[in-house]
Design an enzyme around this catalytic site. Structure first.
Site, short mmCIF file in Angstrom:
data_model
loop_
_atom_site.label_atom_id
_atom_site.label_comp_id
_atom_site.label_asym_id
_atom_site.label_seq_id
_atom_site.Cartn_x
_atom_site.Cartn_y
_atom_site.Cartn_z
N THR A 177 0.97 -1.05 -0.12
CA THR A 177 0.07 0.13 -0.14
C THR A 177 1.09 1.35 -0.14
O THR A 177 0.45 2.33 0.18
CB THR A 177 -0.91 0.06 1.33
OG1 THR A 177 -0.08 0.16 2.51
CG2 THR A 177 -1.92 -1.14 1.21
N ARG A 232 4.09 2.63 -2.30
CA ARG A 232 4.17 2.93 -4.03
C ARG A 232 4.18 1.87 -4.59
O ARG A 232 5.15 0.94 -4.46
CB ARG A 232 5.01 4.11 -4.11
CG ARG A 232 4.58 5.30 -3.50
CD ARG A 232 3.69 6.13 -4.28
NE ARG A 232 3.22 7.47 -3.79
CZ ARG A 232 2.28 7.84 -3.06
NH1 ARG A 232 1.36 6.70 -2.43
NH2 ARG A 232 1.90 8.81 -2.47
N ASP A 269 -2.63 -1.96 -3.25
CA ASP A 269 -3.40 -0.66 -3.41
C ASP A 269 -2.61 0.34 -4.58
O ASP A 269 -3.04 1.16 -4.73
CB ASP A 269 -3.52 -0.01 -2.12
CG ASP A 269 -4.58 0.95 -2.12
OD1 ASP A 269 -5.62 0.91 -2.70
OD2 ASP A 269 -4.13 1.80 -1.63
N GLU A 282 0.59 3.00 -12.51
CA GLU A 282 -0.92 3.37 -12.23
C GLU A 282 -1.32 4.47 -12.98
O GLU A 282 -2.57 4.87 -12.83
CB GLU A 282 -1.13 3.48 -10.59
CG GLU A 282 -0.58 4.59 -9.90
CD GLU A 282 -0.81 4.47 -8.57
OE1 GLU A 282 -0.57 3.30 -7.75
OE2 GLU A 282 -1.09 5.31 -7.81
N HIS A 338 -5.62 2.48 -5.33
CA HIS A 338 -4.88 3.57 -4.49
C HIS A 338 -5.89 4.25 -3.81
O HIS A 338 -6.25 5.40 -3.83
CB HIS A 338 -4.35 4.56 -5.41
CG HIS A 338 -3.21 5.21 -4.73
ND1 HIS A 338 -2.04 5.39 -5.33
CD2 HIS A 338 -3.11 5.82 -3.41
CE1 HIS A 338 -1.20 6.31 -4.45
NE2 HIS A 338 -1.95 6.30 -3.48
#
Ligand code: NAD
Length: 328
Positions: A232, A234, A258, A263, A295
């Site tokens: 969770t 980066r 996440d 992304e 995210h």
């Protein structure tokens, strides 16, 4: 100050004006993501408010500087998307929200972990289809498992506390160990020992040149069979290709993400009518033992209220004194 807010979502339009209750600042919300082609929209403003998905590269900062921008107020903790050297050279202050609700991300870490350990993603779909079979849903206890935390700052510290509550044996690595974690019994080890010992690995360090692909093929090879990995922090802290190989071979037993290293352009958008072009991501979502959220670790009411308040405090202190409270 006149502030232009890039990548503004409905929640930004709700929470930021609430924190700016006395209308101290004139806020303009834009859907546009900040990049080389949209930086021109900052013309006529004093400050830019940006998010993790915005680009604050040298080219963008030079454009912002030319337009008179003196402050970039990030409404997030991470700042790996900002060329800090260039900002400093140009005299642009960069401020962030260093800690808003570490509980939001720490709790999301456990949401992903429990989803995977008890296969809730599969159980949920089965029950909705009237299938109450348990075959294939066998999980494992968190109790007594070795939980390895990489980075015991604000978020890692809360993760350690929650993990301790579950009865995990918590180990950690961090160049700056945390006394609170030590006091709760967390054992600090080096990175390679951590990789060898963990049943569950969770990443909570920032993305820097040192932590890019910190978790790669070599580390995965040294881990226990069927290790569980949660990220969770980066995306690029782990090497996604190496992780996919680890999932294919069974070395990685479960993966909760996440964040994802590519992304940008994917997360925070509704692409449900489109074909996903990112083959690595498309491969990731085919695994039955992978759960991905886009995210959303920070995305709680409490965290959004705190983010908005600190962002406005950064703007106000900069307007009053020329220094933002949480300048980098
Ligand atoms: P923090 O600065 O409080 O803690 C980071 C810790 O990592 C520090 O203790 C630091 O010493 C440690 N660290 C640095 N390099 C390391 C290394 N090589 N190995 C081990 N530890 C290392 O940050 P935080 O508020 O706890 O946030 C952690 C990260 O979580 C952020 O940098 C951000 O990237 C990410 N984050 C994600 C979300 C989300 O929504 N998913 C939200 C907020 C933050």
């Amino acid at each position: 100050m006149k502030v232009v807010i890039f990548s503004a979502e409905a929640h930004d339009r709700a929470f930021l004006p609430r924190a700016n209750a006395d209308d101290a600042h004139e806020l303009t919300f834009l859907d546009a993501r900040l990049d080389n082609s949209t930086a021109v929209l900052a013309s006529g403003y004093d400050a830019v408010c940006a998010f993790v998905c915005d680009e604050l590269s040298e080219e963008v900062l030079v454009q912002l500087h030319r337009q008179g921008i003196r402050l970039v107020a990030l409404r997030c903790a991470g700042f790996n998307n900002v060329d800090l050297q260039t900002a400093s050279r140009l005299g642009i202050t960069v401020a962030r929200v260093p800690a808003y609700s570490p509980h939001a991300v720490a709790e999301h870490t456990f949401a992903l972990l429990l989803m995977l350990t008890r296969k809730l993603h599969r159980a949920h779909n089965r029950v909705r289809e009237g299938n109450f079979e348990l075959e294939g849903l066998l999980g494992f206890n968190l109790h007594e498992k070795v939980l390895g935390i990489v980075g015991t700052g604000a978020i890692g510290n809360v993760v350690a506390r929650i993990g301790t509550g579950f009865g995990c044996k918590v180990i950690a690595c961090d160049p700056a160990p945390n006394d609170e974690c030590r006091a709760m019994g967390v054992r600090y080890v080096d990175w390679s020992t951590l990789c060898r010992e963990v049943d569950i690995l969770t990443l909570h360090c920032p993305l820097t040149a040192d932590t890019k692909h910190l978790l790669s093929a070599r580390e995965i090879a040294a881990m226990k069979q069927a290790v569980t990995i949660i990220n969770t922090s980066r995306g690029a802290v782990l090497d996604t290709r190496a992780v996919i190989d680890g999932l294919k071979s069974g070395k990685i037993g479960a993966l909760g993400l996440d964040v994802y290293e590519e992304e940008d352009g994917l997360f925070f958008h509704d692409l449900s009518e489109q074909v996903i072009q990112d083959d690595m991501f498309a491969r990731l979502i085919t695994f039955p033992n992978v759960v991905i959220t886009g995210h959303q670790g920070f995305f709680t009411q409490e965290a959004l209220a705190a983010i908005a308040e600190t962002t406005i405090a950064n703007l106000s202190s900069f307007a009053d004194t020329g220094h933002a409270v949480h300048a980098l």
